[in-house]
Design an enzyme around this catalytic site. Structure first.
Site, PDB file in Angstrom:
ATOM      1  CB  SER A   1      -0.957  -0.049   1.191  1.00 28.26           C
ATOM      2  OG  SER A   1      -2.014   0.874   1.033  1.00 28.26           O
TER       3      SER A   1
ATOM      4  CD  GLU B   1      -2.229  17.803  15.164  1.00 29.10           C
ATOM      5  OE1 GLU B   1      -2.152  19.034  14.975  1.00 29.10           O
ATOM      6  OE2 GLU B   1      -2.025  17.254  16.266  1.00 29.10           O
TER       7      GLU B   1
ATOM      8  CG  HIS C   1      -5.586  -2.662   0.775  1.00 32.42           C
ATOM      9  ND1 HIS C   1      -4.862  -2.474  -0.392  1.00 32.42           N
ATOM     10  CD2 HIS C   1      -5.081  -1.774   1.669  1.00 32.42           C
ATOM     11  CE1 HIS C   1      -3.972  -1.516  -0.202  1.00 32.42           C
ATOM     12  NE2 HIS C   1      -4.082  -1.077   1.028  1.00 32.42           N
TER      13      HIS C   1
END
Length: 254
Positions: free
Chosen positions: A71, A171, A236
């Site tokens: 990925s 974040e 995936h």
């Protein structure tokens, strides 16, 4: 062999695969920045991750290695290999294509990841007494239990504060999500095409949408000698869902 995990992943996710590969290879499983046991940073670009990988090679005196990337880690591996072909023996890419996934618009994974990262930032760990509390909160935002279970692997207890926390810098990942989803595409690699300096194998799960049939033309344009291996009934996270089939595919080139 150097294994590079994907978004929300860590080296821990690859322990079983790593042990099997270690029967024939020297295997390194890294935690990328803002993941696992690696330090949190204020930036999370593909240039950052490429440079981190280059530094890892230098620190461990790795002259040349096979790169296995899943990925986001697959895009890191492709970007590193494009800049340092002399350091790459072979390139194994798990369930990601060298394309801009933002172009998929409504079908893009951007909104899924945006929702995940927002939910991760919203949780109040001062109220969390167990991992089940985290799952209960995340269930309000994320329906897919498999995704939640994967995310829960990133919950740890701070040894000093005894409070649960994320091992992922949600974040900063949120702030850089545009590039994570769109980066390392044909445009990025344009001045290197065709890339034939090292063997390349793509392994895709047929239940996953990350490598579509129409992506074969793109892959072959960039890597004209690339091999694409399909794993039926795998999504995936194909290395966890179908480890035997995944290992068989990896061993085709390694």
């Amino acid at each position: 062999m150097v294994i590079v995990h994907g978004l929300y992943g860590s080296s821990d996710n690859w322990m079983n695969i790593g042990k099997r590969l270690a029967e024939k290879h020297i295997v390194y499983m890294i935690d990328q920045r803002n993941h696992g046991r690696s330090p949190f940073a204020n930036s999370h670009s593909f240039d950052d991750m490429r440079d981190d990988l280059e530094e890892f090679f230098e620190q461990h005196n790795i002259e040349k290695a096979t790169l296995l990337g899943h990925s986001m880690g697959g895009k890191v591996a492709m970007w590193f290999a494009a800049d340092f072909p002399e350091k790459v023996e072979k390139l194994v890419i798990a369930d990601i294509a060298p394309k801009d996934y933002m172009q998929l618009k409504e079908d893009s994974q951007f909104y899924l990841h945006q929702n995940i990262l927002l939910a991760m930032q919203e949780i109040d760990f001062s109220q969390v007494k167990s991992r089940n509390d985290v799952d209960d909160f995340m269930a309000l935002k994320i329906d897919d239990a498999r995704i939640r279970q994967f995310l829960l692997k990133n919950v740890e207890k701070n040894k000093k504060t005894k409070q649960y926390q994320w091992r992922v810098n949600a974040e900063v990942l949120y702030d850089h999500l545009d590039e994570i989803v769109s980066g390392v595409n044909k445009g990025w690699l344009e001045d290197r095409i065709p890339i034939t300096s090292y063997p390349v194998i793509f392994i895709r799960g047929l239940l996953s949408k990350y490598i579509q049939d129409e992506d074969r033309e793109l892959i072959n344009e960039i890597y004209p000698e690339a091999t694409i291996v399909d794993i039926p009934e795998a999504g995936h996270w194909l290395h966890a869902e179908k480890p035997k089939e995944f290992m068989k595919a990896v061993m085709l080139c390694c």
